[in-house]
Design a protein around this motif. Sequence first.
Motif, PDB file in Angstrom:
ATOM      1  N   THR A  76       0.836  -1.193   0.000  1.00 44.60           N
ATOM      2  CA  THR A  76       0.000   0.000   0.000  1.00 44.60           C
ATOM      3  C   THR A  76       0.873   1.245   0.000  1.00 44.60           C
ATOM      4  O   THR A  76       2.091   1.180   0.206  1.00 44.60           O
ATOM      5  CB  THR A  76      -0.904   0.033   1.245  1.00 44.60           C
ATOM      6  OG1 THR A  76      -0.064   0.157   2.417  1.00 44.60           O
ATOM      7  CG2 THR A  76      -1.759  -1.216   1.349  1.00 44.60           C
ATOM      8  N   SER A  98      -6.228  10.172   2.425  1.00 42.85           N
ATOM      9  CA  SER A  98      -7.322   9.283   2.016  1.00 42.85           C
ATOM     10  C   SER A  98      -6.868   8.176   1.060  1.00 42.85           C
ATOM     11  O   SER A  98      -7.673   7.334   0.659  1.00 42.85           O
ATOM     12  CB  SER A  98      -8.429  10.096   1.342  1.00 42.85           C
ATOM     13  OG  SER A  98      -7.966  10.670   0.129  1.00 42.85           O
ATOM     14  N   ARG A  99      -5.579   8.153   0.714  1.00 41.14           N
ATOM     15  CA  ARG A  99      -5.091   7.189  -0.281  1.00 41.14           C
ATOM     16  C   ARG A  99      -4.070   6.210   0.284  1.00 41.14           C
ATOM     17  O   ARG A  99      -3.501   5.401  -0.454  1.00 41.14           O
ATOM     18  CB  ARG A  99      -4.443   7.935  -1.469  1.00 41.14           C
ATOM     19  CG  ARG A  99      -5.266   9.069  -2.030  1.00 41.14           C
ATOM     20  CD  ARG A  99      -6.566   8.597  -2.623  1.00 41.14           C
ATOM     21  NE  ARG A  99      -6.393   7.821  -3.833  1.00 41.14           N
ATOM     22  CZ  ARG A  99      -7.376   7.200  -4.474  1.00 41.14           C
ATOM     23  NH1 ARG A  99      -8.604   7.239  -3.997  1.00 41.14           N
ATOM     24  NH2 ARG A  99      -7.133   6.516  -5.575  1.00 41.14           N
ATOM     25  N   ARG A 146      -4.213   3.512   2.032  1.00 38.38           N
ATOM     26  CA  ARG A 146      -4.473   2.072   1.968  1.00 38.38           C
ATOM     27  C   ARG A 146      -4.524   1.544   0.544  1.00 38.38           C
ATOM     28  O   ARG A 146      -4.725   0.354   0.328  1.00 38.38           O
ATOM     29  CB  ARG A 146      -5.793   1.757   2.685  1.00 38.38           C
ATOM     30  CG  ARG A 146      -5.763   2.061   4.183  1.00 38.38           C
ATOM     31  CD  ARG A 146      -7.068   1.652   4.854  1.00 38.38           C
ATOM     32  NE  ARG A 146      -7.046   1.917   6.288  1.00 38.38           N
ATOM     33  CZ  ARG A 146      -8.031   1.648   7.121  1.00 38.38           C
ATOM     34  NH1 ARG A 146      -9.147   1.066   6.649  1.00 38.38           N
ATOM     35  NH2 ARG A 146      -7.936   1.929   8.404  1.00 38.38           N
ATOM     36  N   HIS A 147      -4.324   2.431  -0.417  1.00 37.05           N
ATOM     37  CA  HIS A 147      -4.376   2.028  -1.825  1.00 37.05           C
ATOM     38  C   HIS A 147      -3.005   1.566  -2.310  1.00 37.05           C
ATOM     39  O   HIS A 147      -1.969   2.076  -1.885  1.00 37.05           O
ATOM     40  CB  HIS A 147      -4.853   3.191  -2.693  1.00 37.05           C
ATOM     41  CG  HIS A 147      -6.280   3.569  -2.467  1.00 37.05           C
ATOM     42  ND1 HIS A 147      -6.713   4.202  -1.325  1.00 37.05           N
ATOM     43  CD2 HIS A 147      -7.386   3.397  -3.232  1.00 37.05           C
ATOM     44  CE1 HIS A 147      -8.017   4.413  -1.393  1.00 37.05           C
ATOM     45  NE2 HIS A 147      -8.451   3.920  -2.541  1.00 37.05           N
ATOM     46  N   LYS A 148      -3.014   0.596  -3.221  1.00 34.64           N
ATOM     47  CA  LYS A 148      -1.789   0.128  -3.847  1.00 34.64           C
ATOM     48  C   LYS A 148      -1.485   0.975  -5.083  1.00 34.64           C
ATOM     49  O   LYS A 148      -2.365   1.676  -5.599  1.00 34.64           O
ATOM     50  CB  LYS A 148      -1.916  -1.357  -4.198  1.00 34.64           C
ATOM     51  CG  LYS A 148      -2.012  -2.241  -2.952  1.00 34.64           C
ATOM     52  CD  LYS A 148      -2.093  -3.713  -3.301  1.00 34.64           C
ATOM     53  CE  LYS A 148      -2.150  -4.566  -2.028  1.00 34.64           C
ATOM     54  NZ  LYS A 148      -2.246  -6.011  -2.325  1.00 34.64           N
ATOM     55  N   GLU A 187      -3.787   1.503  -7.997  1.00 36.67           N
ATOM     56  CA  GLU A 187      -5.038   2.202  -7.691  1.00 36.67           C
ATOM     57  C   GLU A 187      -4.838   3.715  -7.585  1.00 36.67           C
ATOM     58  O   GLU A 187      -5.786   4.438  -7.281  1.00 36.67           O
ATOM     59  CB  GLU A 187      -5.610   1.674  -6.373  1.00 36.67           C
ATOM     60  CG  GLU A 187      -5.931   0.184  -6.404  1.00 36.67           C
ATOM     61  CD  GLU A 187      -6.319  -0.368  -5.041  1.00 36.67           C
ATOM     62  OE1 GLU A 187      -7.372  -1.042  -4.970  1.00 36.67           O
ATOM     63  OE2 GLU A 187      -5.583  -0.122  -4.065  1.00 36.67           O
ATOM     64  N   LEU A 188      -3.627   4.174  -7.853  1.00 36.88           N
ATOM     65  CA  LEU A 188      -3.294   5.592  -7.749  1.00 36.88           C
ATOM     66  C   LEU A 188      -2.947   6.157  -9.122  1.00 36.88           C
ATOM     67  O   LEU A 188      -2.429   5.454  -9.985  1.00 36.88           O
ATOM     68  CB  LEU A 188      -2.108   5.792  -6.807  1.00 36.88           C
ATOM     69  CG  LEU A 188      -2.248   5.261  -5.377  1.00 36.88           C
ATOM     70  CD1 LEU A 188      -0.915   5.382  -4.652  1.00 36.88           C
ATOM     71  CD2 LEU A 188      -3.347   5.999  -4.626  1.00 36.88           C
ATOM     72  N   GLN A 192      -0.344  10.861  -7.944  1.00 37.20           N
ATOM     73  CA  GLN A 192      -0.459  10.340  -6.575  1.00 37.20           C
ATOM     74  C   GLN A 192       0.694   9.402  -6.246  1.00 37.20           C
ATOM     75  O   GLN A 192       1.221   9.413  -5.131  1.00 37.20           O
ATOM     76  CB  GLN A 192      -1.804   9.629  -6.411  1.00 37.20           C
ATOM     77  CG  GLN A 192      -2.989  10.576  -6.391  1.00 37.20           C
ATOM     78  CD  GLN A 192      -4.323   9.851  -6.507  1.00 37.20           C
ATOM     79  OE1 GLN A 192      -4.396   8.714  -6.967  1.00 37.20           O
ATOM     80  NE2 GLN A 192      -5.386  10.521  -6.106  1.00 37.20           N
ATOM     81  N   GLN A 193       1.107   8.585  -7.229  1.00 39.55           N
ATOM     82  CA  GLN A 193       2.246   7.703  -6.995  1.00 39.55           C
ATOM     83  C   GLN A 193       3.517   8.508  -6.726  1.00 39.55           C
ATOM     84  O   GLN A 193       4.311   8.162  -5.848  1.00 39.55           O
ATOM     85  CB  GLN A 193       2.457   6.789  -8.202  1.00 39.55           C
ATOM     86  CG  GLN A 193       1.379   5.735  -8.370  1.00 39.55           C
ATOM     87  CD  GLN A 193       1.687   4.801  -9.519  1.00 39.55           C
ATOM     88  OE1 GLN A 193       2.687   4.094  -9.505  1.00 39.55           O
ATOM     89  NE2 GLN A 193       0.816   4.800 -10.530  1.00 39.55           N
TER      90      GLN A 193
END
Length: 247
Positions: free
Chosen positions: A103, A135-136, A138-140, A143-144, A148-149
């Motif tokens: 994540t 808010s991000r 927990r995302h892998k 998913e970004l 965002q990455q």
Amino acid sequence: MRDFAVSAVDLRKSYGKDQTKVHALAGVTVGFERGHFTAIMGPSGSGKSTLMHCLAGLDSATTGQIWLGETEITGLKDKELTRLRRDRVGFVFQSFNLVPTLTARQNILLPLELAGRSHDAEWYDYVTEVLGLTSRLRHKPHELSGGQQQRVAVARALLSRPDVIFGDEPTGNLDSVSGAEVLGLLRRSVRELGQTVVMVTHDPVAASYADRVVLLADGKLAGEITDPTADDVIEAMRGLGSAGVAA
């Protein structure tokens, strides 16, 4: 020179031998102030990437001195350099270098965990909030968005409070909107978090986010621009005989 976050004295880097010898750096003396955002630019083959790699301890100099704060890194053994990069240097690359199975939170914490160090929870919360990642977390990576990455990569670099963050074309894989977002965040990390950022870029617009632009040509310093605009950078690059293509 030791008052700088990172500095070099008469830095030289050569590749090859005899007739095939190439002088990537030909006696560069330069310093990068703490709490400032500096861009390094130059025509293709000017030595800008070589300079950054040497300053960051990713490549060795042929001769000369490199200082990270008051620590001379030229001559350090591999294990000492590895420890120094881990503890005192942050990196943001063109490719985000995130572990796809982890994540965002796990990616941010990974370098400290590998080093066996605990993180400052309050600093972690502050950095992730400033970077808009709350808010991000927990995302892998898949998913970004790209922007965002890269924010995750910036947070990872900031978490250890390094002496300096080196950015190697950090917006090269991003669209203009995401790129502007990441550059704005790097500038905020300098102005609001007191970070030192040194970034190699070929993009005059990206360079305009910096406090200062250092220009290289043929492995030598070719000038600098303070409080640059994109037009200032374009004009300077024209003077070096380049439109600003990557090195």
